[in-house]
Write an enzyme that holds these catalytic residues in place. Sequence first.
Site, PDB file in Angstrom:
ATOM      1  N   ASP A 285      39.171  45.409  31.986  1.00  0.00           N
ATOM      2  CA  ASP A 285      39.338  44.117  32.638  1.00  0.00           C
ATOM      3  C   ASP A 285      40.669  43.493  32.211  1.00  0.00           C
ATOM      4  OD1 ASP A 285      37.910  42.031  34.207  1.00  0.00           O
ATOM      5  OD2 ASP A 285      38.169  40.851  32.394  1.00  0.00           O
TER       6      ASP A 285
ATOM      7  N   GLU B 198      41.255  62.161  21.513  1.00  0.00           N
ATOM      8  CA  GLU B 198      40.526  62.669  20.340  1.00  0.00           C
ATOM      9  C   GLU B 198      39.147  63.190  20.768  1.00  0.00           C
ATOM     10  OE1 GLU B 198      40.214  59.606  17.258  1.00  0.00           O
ATOM     11  OE2 GLU B 198      38.201  60.409  16.847  1.00  0.00           O
TER      12      GLU B 198
HETATM   13  C1  GLC Z   1      38.478  40.295  36.210  1.00  0.00           C
HETATM   14  C2  GLC Z   1      37.123  40.543  36.812  1.00  0.00           C
HETATM   15  C3  GLC Z   1      36.557  39.245  37.289  1.00  0.00           C
HETATM   16  C4  GLC Z   1      36.434  38.312  36.111  1.00  0.00           C
HETATM   17  C5  GLC Z   1      37.768  38.146  35.400  1.00  0.00           C
HETATM   18  C6  GLC Z   1      37.600  37.502  34.059  1.00  0.00           C
HETATM   19  O1  GLC Z   1      39.400  39.871  37.151  1.00  0.00           O
HETATM   20  O2  GLC Z   1      37.213  41.504  37.825  1.00  0.00           O
HETATM   21  O3  GLC Z   1      35.322  39.406  37.927  1.00  0.00           O
HETATM   22  O4  GLC Z   1      35.974  37.070  36.539  1.00  0.00           O
HETATM   23  O5  GLC Z   1      38.370  39.397  35.150  1.00  0.00           O
HETATM   24  O6  GLC Z   1      37.011  38.385  33.161  1.00  0.00           O
END
Ligand code: GLC
Length: 570
Positions: A240, A290
Amino acid sequence: MVKDDHVRAPGRSSPTVRRTSPDRSARTTTSLLPGKGWWRAAVIYQVYVRSFSDSNGDGIGDLAGVRERLPYLKRLGVDGVWLNPFYVSPQHDHGYDIADHCAVDPVYGDLEDFARLVDGCRLLGLKLVVDTVPNHCSSWHPWFQQALAAAPGSHERARFHFADGRGETGELPPNNWRVMFGGPAWTRVVEADGNPGQWYLHMFTTEQPDFNWRNPAIAEEFERILRFWLDRGVDGFRIDVAAGLFKHPLLPDSADPEADERTRDSVNPLAWNQPEVHQVWRAWRAICEEYTARDGRDRLLVGEASVPTPAQQAEYVRPDELHQAFFFHLLHAPWDREHVQRVVDEAVRDIAATGSTVTWVLNNHDQVRTVSRFAGTDPVAGPARAAAAALLMLALPGAAYIYQGEELGLPEVTDLPDELITDPIFHRTGSRTGIRDGCRIPMPWSGGHAPFGFSPDDAPARPWLPQPEHFAAHTAERVLADTGSFWHLYREALQLRRTMPQFGADSIRWLDCGPDVLALTRGDGLVCAVNFGVGPVPAPVDGAPLIASGPCPPGVLPAATAAWWATTTS
Ligand code: GLC
Ligand code: CA
């Protein structure tokens, strides 16, 4: 959609290319370093766990529900599954606010359910990729709770970005940054003595404090988290906000504080895409290598690295960094031949130069679904354009991600009443622009009424977001029975990708077929053409196509239609 008589097994027709002239740009875009790795051309299915399948009738999807549906995904023909976050979370941002990275939220199951899911995937030969959220955590995370209880300057606060405010009494935030979810990027805390005190940084909601990655404790903790899930058998991680993590060390004011909020994009160059982030991806890649060295299984790192240009994105997929980064420029492209050609061209050129492949995506849990997005002012055009775009995406060299429901042709749900909207964007901005509940409605599996097989028939609870009655036309049961459906288009295209040798080639060449038609050859022998115009055009290849996104008689490419032909080209 696809009519049975227009879907041909490879080799059944012998078309010849016609009406093509040398390509406009006279450029062939080729991968310089054809490499190995299952992920290079993989098609991965994104499961938004909360909305996929509810096994126990509480109205919320869960890991056991995902496991039950794995045969459906195998039948569709995808290579693997990416699960959105299922970790312990107060769900302020539906799991992107994690309170415990190494435990399953009870609403989704437990670690035994996860182990059974791993076994289920292994049995069917599906890869399993899990989400990881290193930029921030939940305000309920024990580290953040400890930071709130500790004093300014403490090591507990040093795991986050705590700073004194500006103004005479610290009443103003430390800088002027704003966030794409709306509002300022800082929240002031109440200190132990009951007085207003320092501020902490959060690039999303108030409940998602950003980690301070300049503190080595954060990197150590995430290495532990990665190993925890690798030891439990995952094949990789979706990362993310992979262009986040580090902020400019001095946290200076932004030149255009409103831009992040206005554009709903990560555009503040002081808060995103700092050079230091690359050292994290190198370390994570080394951990994956690894594990591969131990058992020969390739692990995958796929980043959500939203950066302004494909060239900047390419930096994230250098050979010792991430394997993949979602290429969002195609997702953001309007229904326009020239625009689409430009972004495809840039992506293949810039990403291929790293030796990686492009990772295409048209839909995900944050975006308006293509069926509605491409409709513009003409709702009838939406499904045809969405199907054509999918067939184009699947013809391109590289990997692709499909978001659950895309294969059902689901439209965006836009008429949820305000009181049912859960997206924090709506609650922070008071505006429906950019809200994401409409693409997260629980999947319709079967039957004519809600819960459409999402929950058991006798479920005590209703699905967490209501499913509209018109979902009856899109249930998996319905689309499987209709050979002209989105489902069969995706399945057939995935099968062709797997069986046609042309898909081994990482190069494309543009064919000039007029202003409205995007046409390309893949390697030597596959032609894909999309008609972006409003009327039919002559097909670039004689003979019936192998597959088409809509009715497509030989010799003609109707409006808003894509088709593939196998041929030998000049
Ligand atoms: C990313 C995710 C989204 C989330 C954001 C904060 O963009 O895809 O759904 O709200 O990160 O974590
Ligand atoms: Ca459930």
